[in-house]
Motif scaffolding. Structure first.
Motif, mmCIF file in Angstrom:
data_model
loop_
_atom_site.group_PDB
_atom_site.id
_atom_site.type_symbol
_atom_site.label_atom_id
_atom_site.label_comp_id
_atom_site.label_asym_id
_atom_site.label_seq_id
_atom_site.Cartn_x
_atom_site.Cartn_y
_atom_site.Cartn_z
ATOM 1 N N ASP A 183 0.732 -1.346 -0.134
ATOM 2 C CA ASP A 183 0.158 0.074 0.420
ATOM 3 C C ASP A 183 0.983 0.862 -0.041
ATOM 4 O OD1 ASP A 183 -1.708 2.433 0.519
ATOM 5 O OD2 ASP A 183 -3.092 0.839 2.173
ATOM 6 N N THR A 184 0.585 2.256 -0.964
ATOM 7 C CA THR A 184 1.720 3.650 -0.788
ATOM 8 C C THR A 184 1.194 4.288 -0.164
ATOM 9 O OG1 THR A 184 0.477 3.845 -2.620
ATOM 10 C CG2 THR A 184 1.938 3.026 -3.516
ATOM 11 N N ALA A 185 0.002 4.330 -0.058
ATOM 12 C CA ALA A 185 -0.689 5.083 1.674
ATOM 13 C C ALA A 185 0.844 4.806 2.804
ATOM 14 C CB ALA A 185 -1.974 4.783 1.373
ATOM 15 N N VAL A 186 0.367 3.713 2.653
ATOM 16 C CA VAL A 186 1.555 3.295 3.768
ATOM 17 C C VAL A 186 2.901 3.579 4.097
ATOM 18 C CG1 VAL A 186 2.143 1.364 5.586
ATOM 19 C CG2 VAL A 186 -0.414 1.409 4.872
ATOM 20 N N HIS A 187 3.355 3.106 2.619
ATOM 21 C CA HIS A 187 4.583 3.668 2.890
ATOM 22 C C HIS A 187 4.825 4.881 2.836
ATOM 23 C CE1 HIS A 187 4.643 0.264 -0.356
ATOM 24 N NE2 HIS A 187 5.204 -0.141 0.653
ATOM 25 N N ASN A 188 3.904 6.173 2.268
ATOM 26 C CA ASN A 188 4.124 7.644 2.617
ATOM 27 C C ASN A 188 3.859 7.802 3.868
ATOM 28 O OD1 ASN A 188 5.095 7.914 -0.243
ATOM 29 N ND2 ASN A 188 2.239 8.313 -0.685
ATOM 30 N N THR A 189 2.706 6.954 4.617
ATOM 31 C CA THR A 189 3.359 7.575 5.919
ATOM 32 C C THR A 189 4.603 8.104 6.600
ATOM 33 O OG1 THR A 189 0.605 6.902 5.848
ATOM 34 C CG2 THR A 189 1.945 6.659 7.997
ATOM 35 N N PHE A 190 5.051 6.043 6.801
ATOM 36 C CA PHE A 190 5.964 6.259 7.435
ATOM 37 C C PHE A 190 7.833 7.743 6.622
ATOM 38 C CE2 PHE A 190 4.883 2.156 8.182
ATOM 39 C CZ PHE A 190 4.318 1.831 9.840
ATOM 40 N N MET A 191 7.286 7.446 4.891
ATOM 41 C CA MET A 191 8.341 8.395 4.665
ATOM 42 C C MET A 191 7.915 10.251 5.070
ATOM 43 S SD MET A 191 8.327 6.913 0.680
ATOM 44 C CE MET A 191 9.245 8.187 -0.118
ATOM 45 N N CYS A 192 6.543 10.305 5.147
ATOM 46 C CA CYS A 192 6.966 11.293 5.140
ATOM 47 C C CYS A 192 6.634 12.238 6.984
ATOM 48 C CB CYS A 192 5.166 12.620 4.903
ATOM 49 S SG CYS A 192 5.442 11.771 3.395
ATOM 50 N N GLY A 193 6.639 11.124 8.031
ATOM 51 C CA GLY A 193 6.206 11.312 9.619
ATOM 52 C C GLY A 193 5.398 11.483 9.550
ATOM 53 N N ASP A 194 3.868 11.205 9.478
ATOM 54 C CA ASP A 194 3.088 11.414 9.389
ATOM 55 C C ASP A 194 2.658 10.522 11.185
ATOM 56 O OD1 ASP A 194 0.836 12.431 10.185
ATOM 57 O OD2 ASP A 194 -0.716 11.347 7.925
ATOM 58 N N MET A 195 2.995 10.735 11.931
ATOM 59 C CA MET A 195 3.508 10.664 13.110
ATOM 60 C C MET A 195 1.511 10.356 13.780
ATOM 61 S SD MET A 195 5.955 9.888 14.391
ATOM 62 C CE MET A 195 5.124 9.400 15.867
ATOM 63 N N LYS A 196 0.038 10.983 13.131
ATOM 64 C CA LYS A 196 -0.974 10.368 13.348
ATOM 65 C C LYS A 196 -1.328 8.990 12.183
ATOM 66 C CE LYS A 196 -3.193 14.143 15.242
ATOM 67 N NZ LYS A 196 -4.048 15.418 14.785
ATOM 68 N N GLY A 197 -0.945 8.821 11.395
ATOM 69 C CA GLY A 197 -1.088 8.209 10.404
ATOM 70 C C GLY A 197 -0.002 6.555 10.927
ATOM 71 N N VAL A 198 0.957 7.237 11.746
ATOM 72 C CA VAL A 198 2.245 6.155 12.248
ATOM 73 C C VAL A 198 1.509 5.399 13.144
ATOM 74 C CG1 VAL A 198 3.965 5.655 12.971
ATOM 75 C CG2 VAL A 198 4.138 7.226 11.049
ATOM 76 N N TYR A 199 0.209 6.139 13.957
ATOM 77 C CA TYR A 199 -0.391 5.432 15.349
ATOM 78 C C TYR A 199 -1.412 5.008 14.246
ATOM 79 C CZ TYR A 199 1.964 8.840 18.302
ATOM 80 O OH TYR A 199 3.697 9.758 18.807
ATOM 81 N N ALA A 200 -2.058 4.536 13.685
ATOM 82 C CA ALA A 200 -2.835 4.046 12.841
ATOM 83 C C ALA A 200 -2.400 2.889 12.394
ATOM 84 C CB ALA A 200 -3.671 5.187 11.793
ATOM 85 N N VAL A 201 -1.513 2.848 11.831
ATOM 86 C CA VAL A 201 -0.599 1.999 11.337
ATOM 87 C C VAL A 201 -0.343 0.563 11.578
ATOM 88 C CG1 VAL A 201 1.007 0.812 9.582
ATOM 89 C CG2 VAL A 201 -0.253 3.115 8.815
ATOM 90 N N LEU A 202 0.168 1.290 12.864
ATOM 91 C CA LEU A 202 0.987 0.575 14.404
ATOM 92 C C LEU A 202 -0.031 0.094 15.196
ATOM 93 C CD1 LEU A 202 4.398 2.143 14.794
ATOM 94 C CD2 LEU A 202 3.986 1.156 13.123
ATOM 95 N N LYS A 203 -1.268 0.090 15.142
ATOM 96 C CA LYS A 203 -2.800 -1.023 15.930
ATOM 97 C C LYS A 203 -2.515 -2.012 15.372
ATOM 98 C CE LYS A 203 -6.025 3.204 16.475
ATOM 99 N NZ LYS A 203 -7.414 3.253 15.934
ATOM 100 N N ASP A 204 -1.741 -2.537 14.088
ATOM 101 C CA ASP A 204 -1.509 -4.119 13.827
ATOM 102 C C ASP A 204 -0.116 -4.074 14.584
ATOM 103 O OD1 ASP A 204 -1.474 -6.119 13.028
ATOM 104 O OD2 ASP A 204 -1.806 -6.095 11.278
ATOM 105 N N PRO A 205 0.425 -4.621 15.762
ATOM 106 C CA PRO A 205 2.021 -4.565 16.025
ATOM 107 C C PRO A 205 2.842 -5.213 14.741
ATOM 108 C CG PRO A 205 0.439 -5.253 17.319
ATOM 109 C CD PRO A 205 -0.747 -5.138 16.252
ATOM 110 N N ALA A 206 2.275 -6.349 13.718
ATOM 111 C CA ALA A 206 2.891 -7.469 12.821
ATOM 112 C C ALA A 206 3.487 -5.840 11.954
ATOM 113 C CB ALA A 206 2.489 -8.668 12.299
ATOM 114 N N MET A 207 2.764 -4.587 11.719
ATOM 115 C CA MET A 207 3.680 -3.791 10.542
ATOM 116 C C MET A 207 5.021 -2.830 11.472
ATOM 117 S SD MET A 207 1.141 -3.876 8.786
ATOM 118 C CE MET A 207 2.051 -2.353 7.395
ATOM 119 N N VAL A 208 4.566 -3.617 12.474
ATOM 120 C CA VAL A 208 6.371 -2.639 13.275
ATOM 121 C C VAL A 208 7.719 -3.261 12.041
ATOM 122 C CG1 VAL A 208 8.019 -2.509 14.846
ATOM 123 C CG2 VAL A 208 5.464 -2.727 15.153
#
Length: 464
Positions: free
Chosen positions: A69-94
């Motif tokens: 998912d490019t949206a997830v990639h962009n979340t980490f590339m852009c440092g969007d912390m709210k998006g990071v918290y949302a993605v990391l609700k699934d611990p496996a995504m770390v």
């Protein structure tokens, strides 16, 4: 409607739900931090049973999550912390494997030599994406949640990416969480090899402080970090590496030293100053200007090919040989004459003078045509002969070239194959007698400056 109730709109309900989720997330983070803070050293292991009583336990490795998912990639590339918290609700995504698919044009000789559009998959991780973009907050959050700091999907670790970008804060975080300061990438590069910009100086300092070997070599090319810093003209990096024991005499796969790397990379006139300072630091640390690579190409060959007068002068004063030939039979003077047309405004006449004053032989007359765009260089070369050679090549010049330099070329045509003055013959006799010691010997003579310049072939626009 009951008086104990209150009407909520759909927007209000969604806002309250999001607020409650964020509060639950913060409570979970605080609880995790508290548990980690209260963790004590584990109890010693219980004694193991004898070998014959052990039962082998085989556990299947946990399946790794893959994310395209490019949206997830962009979340980490852009440092969007709210998006990071949302993605990391699934611990496996770390430690999820981030995959990107790019369309590239590839040459396919098996298809009658055609370019074809091919899909190429690349792998990375959330930690690599964040570290490569310099988002320290995101890196810290991922490390806090257990991201594998030395994981290298795609061939690089997060530390490699942080060094490439020159992100010192991310480098410090990664090293403090156990990143290997000497870990090799897929191409054999250590993190120090990737500190290739001015901004990466602090990264190099942190790596060395963490125990990185300043003499580490790339797997195939055998390059050291000092080779890389010298080729990039990074003065501060070179000084840092030398201060911590970098080997100034180390040779790569081609037999070239960092000094040769610096001289060969000084191609742009605007960068000649910093490369000169790098060369001076290397020579001051014990670099040998006579060391040649496998093709017998010395630092002086490279400096002449790049038309760097000040670097050539420094090398000659430190003992470089002006008349040494490479494997193709070219001397430093030959390398200079081949680029005079490319650098007519970079004082090629100064390089020609330096070479002749340190023992270089006069070039064959047929090569004089290469100096036509630099009359001062042509004058220096003609003054190295006891008798002016025939210059029939003047008649074959293009009209516009001849008109641009008509005064001096008319003088060359007039004096062609004519004997020189007694004064000039005396100059030649003195120079032949002194040989390669011409420059230091004449410089020490207590004579007028005008006479010193005349003996050292300083151009004055005449052919006496």
């Amino acid at each position: 409607m009951s008086k104990d109730t209150f009407p909520f709109t759909s927007t209000s309900l969604r806002s309250l739900r999001l607020e409650q989720e964020l509060q639950d997330w913060e409570d979970a983070r605080r609880a995790l931090a508290h548990r980690r803070a209260m963790t004590r050293d584990p109890l010693p292991r219980a004694p193991r049973p004898p070998r014959q009583q052990r039962l082998q336990q085989v556990r299947a490795p946990p399946s790794q999550v893959r994310c395209r998912d490019t949206a997830v990639h962009n979340t980490f590339m852009c440092g969007d912390m709210k998006g990071v918290y949302a993605v990391l609700k699934d611990p496996a995504m770390v430690n999820a494997l981030m995959e990107t698919v790019q369309e590239e044009m590839l040459w396919a000789p098996e298809m009658a030599g055609m370019w074809t559009l091919s899909s190429k998959a690349k792998q990375t991780s959330a930690l690599r994406l964040a570290a490569g973009s310099g988002h320290a907050g995101c890196v810290e959050e991922l490390l806090f949640r257990g991201a594998e700091v030395n994981d290298d999907p795609g061939g690089n670790t997060a530390l490699h990416d942080a060094c490439v970008g020159g992100h010192a804060v991310c480098v410090r975080l990664l090293l403090s969480h156990g990143a290997d300061p000497e870990g090799a990438a897929a191409d054999g590069s250590a993190p120090l090899h990737l500190c290739t910009s001015v901004q990466s100086f602090q990264c190099a300092e942190l790596l060395i402080a963490a125990g990185a070997d300043v003499c580490v070599r790339k797997r195939e090319s055998r390059l050291t970090p000092l080779h890389v810093a010298a080729r990039r003209g990074l003065e501060a990096h070179v000084e840092l590496l030398l201060r911590h024991g970098a080997d100034v005499l180390a040779t790569n796969q081609e037999g070239e030293t960092p000094l040769n790397a610096a001289c060969s990379a000084a191609e742009r006139p605007s960068e000649a100053g910093r490369y000169l300072r790098v060369v001076e630091k290397l020579l001051g640390a014990g670099a040998d200007p006579r060391t040649a690579g496998r093709k017998q190409h010395t630092p002086l060959h490279n400096a002449c090919a790049n038309c760097c007068p000040r670097i050539v002068d420094v090398l000659l004063r430190r003992g470089a040989k002006a008349d040494v030939a490479n494997c193709a039979g070219y001397t430093p003077m030959d390398c200079l004459l081949q680029v005079v047309e490319d650098y007519p405004g970079q004082q090629p006449e100064d390089i020609a003078r330096s070479l002749l004053n340190h023992g270089a032989k006069p070039v064959p007359p047929k090569m004089l045509k290469l100096c036509v765009l630099s009359p001062a260089t042509l004058e220096v070369m003609l003054n190295s002969y006891t008798c002016l050679p025939p210059c029939e090549w003047v008649d074959s010049l293009r009209t516009e070239t001849y008109e641009e330099f008509r005064p001096f070329l008319d003088l060359v045509r007039q004096r062609s194959a004519q004997p020189r003055s007694l004064q000039h013959l005396c100059r030649c006799a003195v120079r032949v007698r002194l040989g390669s010691r011409c420059f230091p010997a004449v410089s020490e003579l207590d004579i007028p400056n005008s006479l010193r310049d005349y003996l050292l072939l300083s151009p004055d626009g005449t052919l006496r």
